[in-house]
Design a protein around this motif. Structure first.
Motif, PDB file in Angstrom:
ATOM      1  N   GLY A 163      48.368  35.481  35.909  1.00 12.00           N
ATOM      2  CA  GLY A 163      47.699  34.343  35.298  1.00 12.00           C
ATOM      3  C   GLY A 163      47.001  33.462  36.321  1.00 12.00           C
ATOM      4  O   GLY A 163      47.411  33.379  37.480  1.00 12.00           O
ATOM      5  N   THR A 164      45.937  32.801  35.859  1.00 13.07           N
ATOM      6  CA  THR A 164      45.175  31.888  36.730  1.00 13.07           C
ATOM      7  C   THR A 164      45.644  30.457  36.503  1.00 13.07           C
ATOM      8  O   THR A 164      45.454  29.925  35.402  1.00 13.07           O
ATOM      9  CB  THR A 164      43.665  31.949  36.375  1.00 13.07           C
ATOM     10  OG1 THR A 164      43.236  33.295  36.469  1.00 13.07           O
ATOM     11  CG2 THR A 164      42.851  31.061  37.289  1.00 13.07           C
ATOM     12  N   GLU A 203      44.023  31.421  31.862  1.00 15.28           N
ATOM     13  CA  GLU A 203      44.116  32.709  31.151  1.00 15.28           C
ATOM     14  C   GLU A 203      45.300  33.431  31.743  1.00 15.28           C
ATOM     15  O   GLU A 203      45.686  33.158  32.870  1.00 15.28           O
ATOM     16  CB  GLU A 203      42.834  33.540  31.321  1.00 15.28           C
ATOM     17  CG  GLU A 203      42.459  33.922  32.758  1.00 15.28           C
ATOM     18  CD  GLU A 203      43.346  34.973  33.376  1.00 15.28           C
ATOM     19  OE1 GLU A 203      43.740  35.912  32.674  1.00 15.28           O
ATOM     20  OE2 GLU A 203      43.665  34.854  34.572  1.00 15.28           O
ATOM     21  N   GLY A 207      41.773  39.112  30.666  1.00 17.32           N
ATOM     22  CA  GLY A 207      41.678  37.730  31.152  1.00 17.32           C
ATOM     23  C   GLY A 207      40.233  37.245  31.117  1.00 17.32           C
ATOM     24  O   GLY A 207      39.947  36.104  30.731  1.00 17.32           O
ATOM     25  N   ARG A 213      54.668  40.550  39.419  1.00 15.79           N
ATOM     26  CA  ARG A 213      54.920  41.806  40.141  1.00 15.79           C
ATOM     27  C   ARG A 213      55.483  41.525  41.538  1.00 15.79           C
ATOM     28  O   ARG A 213      55.349  40.425  42.068  1.00 15.79           O
ATOM     29  CB  ARG A 213      53.669  42.691  40.172  1.00 15.79           C
ATOM     30  CG  ARG A 213      52.716  42.449  41.295  1.00 15.79           C
ATOM     31  CD  ARG A 213      51.963  43.732  41.662  1.00 15.79           C
ATOM     32  NE  ARG A 213      50.706  43.484  42.366  1.00 15.79           N
ATOM     33  CZ  ARG A 213      50.616  43.065  43.631  1.00 15.79           C
ATOM     34  NH1 ARG A 213      51.697  42.772  44.334  1.00 15.79           N
ATOM     35  NH2 ARG A 213      49.422  42.900  44.175  1.00 15.79           N
TER      36      ARG A 213
HETATM   37  P1  5GP Z   1      47.024  43.995  41.758  1.00 18.94           P
HETATM   38  O1  5GP Z   1      48.425  44.070  41.260  1.00 18.94           O
HETATM   39  O2  5GP Z   1      46.489  45.350  42.185  1.00 18.94           O
HETATM   40  O3  5GP Z   1      46.850  42.939  42.819  1.00 18.94           O
HETATM   41  O4  5GP Z   1      46.097  43.524  40.532  1.00 18.94           O
HETATM   42  C1  5GP Z   1      46.086  44.241  39.354  1.00 18.94           C
HETATM   43  C2  5GP Z   1      45.006  43.701  38.439  1.00 18.94           C
HETATM   44  O5  5GP Z   1      45.336  42.377  38.024  1.00 18.94           O
HETATM   45  C3  5GP Z   1      43.619  43.624  39.074  1.00 18.94           C
HETATM   46  O6  5GP Z   1      42.681  44.134  38.136  1.00 18.94           O
HETATM   47  C4  5GP Z   1      43.396  42.143  39.277  1.00 18.94           C
HETATM   48  O7  5GP Z   1      42.029  41.799  39.195  1.00 18.94           O
HETATM   49  C5  5GP Z   1      44.166  41.581  38.085  1.00 18.94           C
HETATM   50  N1  5GP Z   1      44.551  40.171  38.245  1.00 18.94           N
HETATM   51  C6  5GP Z   1      44.911  39.519  39.375  1.00 18.94           C
HETATM   52  N2  5GP Z   1      45.165  38.235  39.103  1.00 18.94           N
HETATM   53  C7  5GP Z   1      44.928  38.054  37.778  1.00 18.94           C
HETATM   54  C8  5GP Z   1      44.990  36.922  36.909  1.00 18.94           C
HETATM   55  O8  5GP Z   1      45.296  35.792  37.284  1.00 18.94           O
HETATM   56  N3  5GP Z   1      44.686  37.131  35.599  1.00 18.94           N
HETATM   57  C9  5GP Z   1      44.334  38.363  35.115  1.00 18.94           C
HETATM   58  N4  5GP Z   1      44.029  38.454  33.823  1.00 18.94           N
HETATM   59  N5  5GP Z   1      44.243  39.444  35.918  1.00 18.94           N
HETATM   60  C10 5GP Z   1      44.549  39.283  37.225  1.00 18.94           C
END
Ligand code: 5GP
Length: 237
Positions: A134-135, A124, A158, A93
């Motif tokens: 992703g992490t 994940e 995740g 994003r």
């Molecule tokens: P935002 O775009 O608002 O920062 O995050 C949107 C969502 O993506 C949130 O629920 C956040 O916890 C989740 N998110 C952020 N990083 C990761 C990631 O590495 N893996 C996954 N599965 N979700 C993530």
């Protein structure tokens, strides 16, 4: 915590050797551990054989919960706790105006994300609201080997992957004091159109339904109390 302090605290290293190691690895004396990259960490570990003297592997804590519940405030608190390291995710994003690459996220192209998936570089990853997140796997392992508790703030798909790949991970769901409270927190964000707000609420409803899959649900009445519960969970044997 500073790198030099960590090195000095290792039995058999002491101040003089700690300084020599820092010099050899070209790491400034004021450098903090949180500022080191995975390569530097690996080099340091090799240098002092940290694994042997610090066998206490850090916990993996996964935190999820609906948008608007206050996860980022909890994360901020844990970021300033030297026992924790907060993972930095990669995402496709666009950065928000206040966000910095390499601090809030690694902002990557779709292509780069594809490559990372192909090379199995993620612990994940998932799609969320039109983007991928992703992490990165290796820093999580590195920090846990160094004895740090690692916090992932990720969405539910995740968290489910981590549940399968690492049964020792501790999964925490953050819940609002009430549904009305969450609605009003989302309404007070003020930046969303009514349609966008409705979409967020629908997503939050879905996320709330997954709470029972987590090891622990913490109601976010007061951030300090949530943080204290997260710390006890991480430090519990
Ligand atoms: P935002 O775009 O608002 O920062 O995050 C949107 C969502 O993506 C949130 O629920 C956040 O916890 C989740 N998110 C952020 N990083 C990761 C990631 O590495 N893996 C996954 N599965 N979700 C993530």
């Amino acid at each position: 915590m500073k790198v030099i302090e960590l090195l000095e605290s290792i039995p058999g290293v002491g101040p003089a050797r700690a300084e020599l190691i820092m010099e050899k690895r070209k790491i400034s004396l004021s450098r903090r551990i949180a500022g080191l990259g995975p390569h530097q960490l690996r080099a340091l570990r090799k240098e002092v054989g940290i694994m042997k003297v610090d066998p206490q592997y850090g916990s993996l804590i996964v935190m999820s919960g609906p948008g608007g519940v206050g996860k980022s405030t909890i994360t901020q608190h844990l970021k300033s706790d030297p026992r924790f390291w907060v993972s930095i995710s990669a995402t496709t994003r666009e950065p928000r105006t206040t966000e910095k690459d390499g601090v809030d996220y690694f902002f990557v192209t779709e292509n780069k994300f594809d490559q990372m998936v192909a090379k199995d570089e993620f612990l994940e990853w998932a799609n969320f609201a039109g983007a991928r997140y992703g992490t990165p796997r290796s820093p999580v392992n590195e920090w846990r080997e160094m004895g740090k508790h690692v916090l992932l703030e990720i969405e539910i798909a995740g968290a489910r992957q981590i549940r399968v790949s690492d049964p020792t991970a501790k999964l925490v769901f953050i819940s609002p004091p009430s549904w009305e409270e969450l609605e009003s927190r989302l309404a007070n964000r003020g930046t969303d159109s009514p349609e966008r707000r409705e979409a967020r609420l629908a997503l939050a409803r879905e996320e709330m339904a997954a709470a029972s899959e987590f090891d622990l649900t913490i109601v976010n009445e007061q951030v300090e109390s949530v943080v204290a519960q997260m710390v006890s969970l991480a430090t519990a044997p």
